[in-house]
Design a protein around this motif. Structure first.
Motif, PDB file in Angstrom:
ATOM      1  N   MET A   1      50.807  39.783  54.657  1.00  0.00           N
ATOM      2  CA  MET A   1      49.922  39.141  53.724  1.00  0.00           C
ATOM      3  C   MET A   1      48.509  39.521  54.110  1.00  0.00           C
ATOM      4  O   MET A   1      48.130  39.393  55.248  1.00  0.00           O
ATOM      5  CB  MET A   1      50.096  37.644  53.768  1.00  0.00           C
ATOM      6  CG  MET A   1      51.480  37.212  53.351  1.00  0.00           C
ATOM      7  SD  MET A   1      51.715  35.477  53.621  1.00  0.00           S
ATOM      8  CE  MET A   1      53.374  35.542  54.236  1.00  0.00           C
ATOM      9  N   ILE A   2      47.792  39.979  53.165  1.00  0.00           N
ATOM     10  CA  ILE A   2      46.493  40.530  53.467  1.00  0.00           C
ATOM     11  C   ILE A   2      45.423  39.723  52.753  1.00  0.00           C
ATOM     12  O   ILE A   2      45.229  39.858  51.553  1.00  0.00           O
ATOM     13  CB  ILE A   2      46.424  42.002  53.043  1.00  0.00           C
ATOM     14  CG1 ILE A   2      47.566  42.787  53.713  1.00  0.00           C
ATOM     15  CG2 ILE A   2      45.075  42.602  53.383  1.00  0.00           C
ATOM     16  CD1 ILE A   2      47.746  44.173  53.209  1.00  0.00           C
ATOM     17  N   PRO A   3      44.712  38.866  53.495  1.00  0.00           N
ATOM     18  CA  PRO A   3      43.597  38.166  52.860  1.00  0.00           C
ATOM     19  C   PRO A   3      42.436  39.124  52.708  1.00  0.00           C
ATOM     20  O   PRO A   3      42.199  39.973  53.561  1.00  0.00           O
ATOM     21  CB  PRO A   3      43.276  37.043  53.842  1.00  0.00           C
ATOM     22  CG  PRO A   3      43.748  37.539  55.164  1.00  0.00           C
ATOM     23  CD  PRO A   3      44.900  38.460  54.883  1.00  0.00           C
ATOM     24  N   LEU A   4      41.735  39.018  51.628  1.00  0.00           N
ATOM     25  CA  LEU A   4      40.566  39.837  51.394  1.00  0.00           C
ATOM     26  C   LEU A   4      39.317  39.007  51.619  1.00  0.00           C
ATOM     27  O   LEU A   4      39.224  37.889  51.152  1.00  0.00           O
ATOM     28  CB  LEU A   4      40.563  40.363  49.951  1.00  0.00           C
ATOM     29  CG  LEU A   4      41.760  41.230  49.551  1.00  0.00           C
ATOM     30  CD1 LEU A   4      41.687  41.539  48.060  1.00  0.00           C
ATOM     31  CD2 LEU A   4      41.794  42.498  50.357  1.00  0.00           C
ATOM     32  N   SER A   5      38.367  39.537  52.330  1.00  0.00           N
ATOM     33  CA  SER A   5      37.114  38.815  52.518  1.00  0.00           C
ATOM     34  C   SER A   5      36.272  38.975  51.262  1.00  0.00           C
ATOM     35  O   SER A   5      36.494  39.889  50.456  1.00  0.00           O
ATOM     36  CB  SER A   5      36.357  39.348  53.736  1.00  0.00           C
ATOM     37  OG  SER A   5      35.822  40.619  53.444  1.00  0.00           O
ATOM     38  N   MET A   6      35.308  38.121  51.102  1.00  0.00           N
ATOM     39  CA  MET A   6      34.450  38.185  49.923  1.00  0.00           C
ATOM     40  C   MET A   6      33.688  39.513  49.875  1.00  0.00           C
ATOM     41  O   MET A   6      33.308  39.970  48.821  1.00  0.00           O
ATOM     42  CB  MET A   6      33.469  37.008  49.917  1.00  0.00           C
ATOM     43  CG  MET A   6      34.135  35.666  49.688  1.00  0.00           C
ATOM     44  SD  MET A   6      35.107  35.587  48.175  1.00  0.00           S
ATOM     45  CE  MET A   6      33.841  35.166  47.025  1.00  0.00           C
ATOM     46  N   THR A   7      33.462  40.162  51.025  1.00  0.00           N
ATOM     47  CA  THR A   7      32.765  41.435  51.019  1.00  0.00           C
ATOM     48  C   THR A   7      33.685  42.575  50.602  1.00  0.00           C
ATOM     49  O   THR A   7      33.215  43.624  50.212  1.00  0.00           O
ATOM     50  CB  THR A   7      32.188  41.732  52.415  1.00  0.00           C
ATOM     51  OG1 THR A   7      33.255  41.755  53.358  1.00  0.00           O
ATOM     52  CG2 THR A   7      31.162  40.706  52.810  1.00  0.00           C
ATOM     53  N   GLU A   8      34.995  42.386  50.690  1.00  0.00           N
ATOM     54  CA  GLU A   8      35.941  43.438  50.340  1.00  0.00           C
ATOM     55  C   GLU A   8      36.270  43.458  48.855  1.00  0.00           C
ATOM     56  O   GLU A   8      36.791  44.444  48.365  1.00  0.00           O
ATOM     57  CB  GLU A   8      37.249  43.261  51.118  1.00  0.00           C
ATOM     58  CG  GLU A   8      37.101  43.466  52.593  1.00  0.00           C
ATOM     59  CD  GLU A   8      38.374  43.127  53.336  1.00  0.00           C
ATOM     60  OE1 GLU A   8      39.371  42.721  52.709  1.00  0.00           O
ATOM     61  OE2 GLU A   8      38.375  43.248  54.558  1.00  0.00           O
ATOM     62  N   ALA A   9      36.019  42.403  48.167  1.00  0.00           N
ATOM     63  CA  ALA A   9      36.385  42.342  46.757  1.00  0.00           C
ATOM     64  C   ALA A   9      35.300  41.619  45.976  1.00  0.00           C
ATOM     65  O   ALA A   9      34.774  40.613  46.423  1.00  0.00           O
ATOM     66  CB  ALA A   9      37.712  41.609  46.590  1.00  0.00           C
ATOM     67  N   ALA A  10      34.993  42.176  44.834  1.00  0.00           N
ATOM     68  CA  ALA A  10      34.021  41.536  43.961  1.00  0.00           C
ATOM     69  C   ALA A  10      34.621  40.258  43.398  1.00  0.00           C
ATOM     70  O   ALA A  10      35.838  40.083  43.376  1.00  0.00           O
ATOM     71  CB  ALA A  10      33.652  42.489  42.831  1.00  0.00           C
ATOM     72  N   ALA A  11      33.751  39.389  42.949  1.00  0.00           N
ATOM     73  CA  ALA A  11      34.220  38.157  42.319  1.00  0.00           C
ATOM     74  C   ALA A  11      35.070  38.516  41.102  1.00  0.00           C
ATOM     75  O   ALA A  11      34.790  39.496  40.407  1.00  0.00           O
ATOM     76  CB  ALA A  11      33.028  37.300  41.900  1.00  0.00           C
ATOM     77  N   PRO A  12      36.108  37.751  40.854  1.00  0.00           N
ATOM     78  CA  PRO A  12      36.954  38.066  39.698  1.00  0.00           C
ATOM     79  C   PRO A  12      36.214  37.842  38.385  1.00  0.00           C
ATOM     80  O   PRO A  12      35.290  37.043  38.305  1.00  0.00           O
ATOM     81  CB  PRO A  12      38.120  37.094  39.851  1.00  0.00           C
ATOM     82  CG  PRO A  12      37.572  35.956  40.621  1.00  0.00           C
ATOM     83  CD  PRO A  12      36.551  36.551  41.550  1.00  0.00           C
ATOM     84  N   ARG A  13      36.646  38.570  37.376  1.00  0.00           N
ATOM     85  CA  ARG A  13      36.084  38.408  36.036  1.00  0.00           C
ATOM     86  C   ARG A  13      37.043  37.698  35.111  1.00  0.00           C
ATOM     87  O   ARG A  13      36.676  37.260  34.032  1.00  0.00           O
ATOM     88  CB  ARG A  13      35.730  39.769  35.445  1.00  0.00           C
ATOM     89  CG  ARG A  13      34.591  40.473  36.193  1.00  0.00           C
ATOM     90  CD  ARG A  13      34.383  41.836  35.660  1.00  0.00           C
ATOM     91  NE  ARG A  13      35.652  42.549  35.890  1.00  0.00           N
ATOM     92  CZ  ARG A  13      35.944  43.737  35.439  1.00  0.00           C
ATOM     93  NH1 ARG A  13      35.112  44.388  34.705  1.00  0.00           N
ATOM     94  NH2 ARG A  13      37.112  44.315  35.709  1.00  0.00           N
ATOM     95  N   LEU A  14      38.327  37.610  35.538  1.00  0.00           N
ATOM     96  CA  LEU A  14      39.380  37.085  34.682  1.00  0.00           C
ATOM     97  C   LEU A  14      40.525  36.616  35.567  1.00  0.00           C
ATOM     98  O   LEU A  14      40.800  37.225  36.600  1.00  0.00           O
ATOM     99  CB  LEU A  14      39.877  38.211  33.759  1.00  0.00           C
ATOM    100  CG  LEU A  14      41.134  37.983  32.936  1.00  0.00           C
ATOM    101  CD1 LEU A  14      40.861  36.978  31.822  1.00  0.00           C
ATOM    102  CD2 LEU A  14      41.615  39.313  32.355  1.00  0.00           C
ATOM    103  N   LEU A  15      41.185  35.540  35.147  1.00  0.00           N
ATOM    104  CA  LEU A  15      42.415  35.101  35.803  1.00  0.00           C
ATOM    105  C   LEU A  15      43.558  35.235  34.807  1.00  0.00           C
ATOM    106  O   LEU A  15      43.415  34.900  33.631  1.00  0.00           O
ATOM    107  CB  LEU A  15      42.299  33.648  36.269  1.00  0.00           C
ATOM    108  CG  LEU A  15      41.313  33.391  37.395  1.00  0.00           C
ATOM    109  CD1 LEU A  15      41.216  31.893  37.672  1.00  0.00           C
ATOM    110  CD2 LEU A  15      41.703  34.142  38.654  1.00  0.00           C
ATOM    111  N   ILE A  16      44.683  35.718  35.299  1.00  0.00           N
ATOM    112  CA  ILE A  16      45.876  35.877  34.472  1.00  0.00           C
ATOM    113  C   ILE A  16      46.960  34.995  35.066  1.00  0.00           C
ATOM    114  O   ILE A  16      47.260  35.074  36.259  1.00  0.00           O
ATOM    115  CB  ILE A  16      46.329  37.346  34.446  1.00  0.00           C
ATOM    116  CG1 ILE A  16      45.179  38.213  33.920  1.00  0.00           C
ATOM    117  CG2 ILE A  16      47.592  37.505  33.601  1.00  0.00           C
ATOM    118  CD1 ILE A  16      45.224  39.646  34.379  1.00  0.00           C
ATOM    119  N   ILE A  17      47.528  34.124  34.238  1.00  0.00           N
ATOM    120  CA  ILE A  17      48.535  33.159  34.672  1.00  0.00           C
ATOM    121  C   ILE A  17      49.902  33.593  34.162  1.00  0.00           C
ATOM    122  O   ILE A  17      50.080  33.853  32.972  1.00  0.00           O
ATOM    123  CB  ILE A  17      48.233  31.741  34.112  1.00  0.00           C
ATOM    124  CG1 ILE A  17      46.788  31.316  34.390  1.00  0.00           C
ATOM    125  CG2 ILE A  17      49.247  30.731  34.637  1.00  0.00           C
ATOM    126  CD1 ILE A  17      46.444  31.102  35.833  1.00  0.00           C
ATOM    127  N   GLY A  18      50.849  33.666  35.085  1.00  0.00           N
ATOM    128  CA  GLY A  18      52.210  34.023  34.717  1.00  0.00           C
ATOM    129  C   GLY A  18      53.211  33.161  35.465  1.00  0.00           C
ATOM    130  O   GLY A  18      52.835  32.373  36.340  1.00  0.00           O
TER     131      GLY A  18
END
Length: 186
Positions: A1-18
């Motif tokens: 399981m790989i947590p991403l730091s806030m510096t590694e990923a931009a803030a999301p623009r959209l959430l998809i629920i499934g």
């Protein structure tokens, strides 16, 4: 399981629920547009997930859609008995720095093992923060993947679980753990 730091990923623009079927009920999964896992709740707790997502991501647009294939396959493999199936999933949470520290510490509890709240607090260097650790554990938005179910009472008994104690019991039994409140077959 790989947590991403806030510096590694931009803030999301959209959430998809499934939704994905599991042996313990349908799971509702939220991912961002890059297929980074943001939440996993069980179906009857979908309103709690919606509140959590609103708190974490405010007014971010939300759509329904399929669970990305890599996440679906990893969950299917985990529920099929592969203890390492979830380790390569990319996930990210919003939360306080303390909550994130607790959630990251949960990742160090191996498949098939448990830890008490007190031991988890001690590992975080805050042995007197047992209740705070418990609250952060209970606020984990990515159940199963971030294994909050592996935290038990000091005597090995089951304690609260956001998906219900019956699911915590099932998950631990699935991982080969016998808890203090389960009858021994010996």
């Amino acid at each position: 399981m790989i947590p991403l730091s806030m510096t590694e990923a931009a803030a999301p623009r959209l959430l998809i629920i499934g939704r994905v079927a599991t042996p313990i009920g349908a799971a509702v999964v939220a991912v961002d547009e890059r297929e980074v896992l943001r939440a996993l709740f069980f179906e009857e707790f979908e309103e709690r997930m919606s509140r959590s997502l609103r708190i974490q991501y405010r007014t971010l647009p939300v759509e329904t859609g399929p669970v990305p294939a890599p996440i679906g396959r990893a969950l299917e493999a985990y529920f099929g008995g592969d203890g390492s199936a979830l380790k390569d999933l990319h996930w990210m949470t919003a939360g306080t720095p303390f909550q994130k520290a607790v959630w990251n510490a949960l990742m160090d509890i191996p498949f098939g093992q448990t830890l008490s709240y007190g031991t988890l607090a001690a590992r975080l260097g805050m042995p007197k923060a047992v209740r705070a650790v418990g609250l952060a554990n209970g606020a984990n938005p990515i159940s199963v993947v971030v294994p909050c179910h592996r935290v038990v009472g000091a005597d090995g008994s089951l304690t609260g679980y956001g998906g219900g104690l019956h699911r915590k019991r099932w998950l631990l039994a699935h991982e080969g753990v016998l808890c203090a409140d389960q009858p021994s077959l010996l």
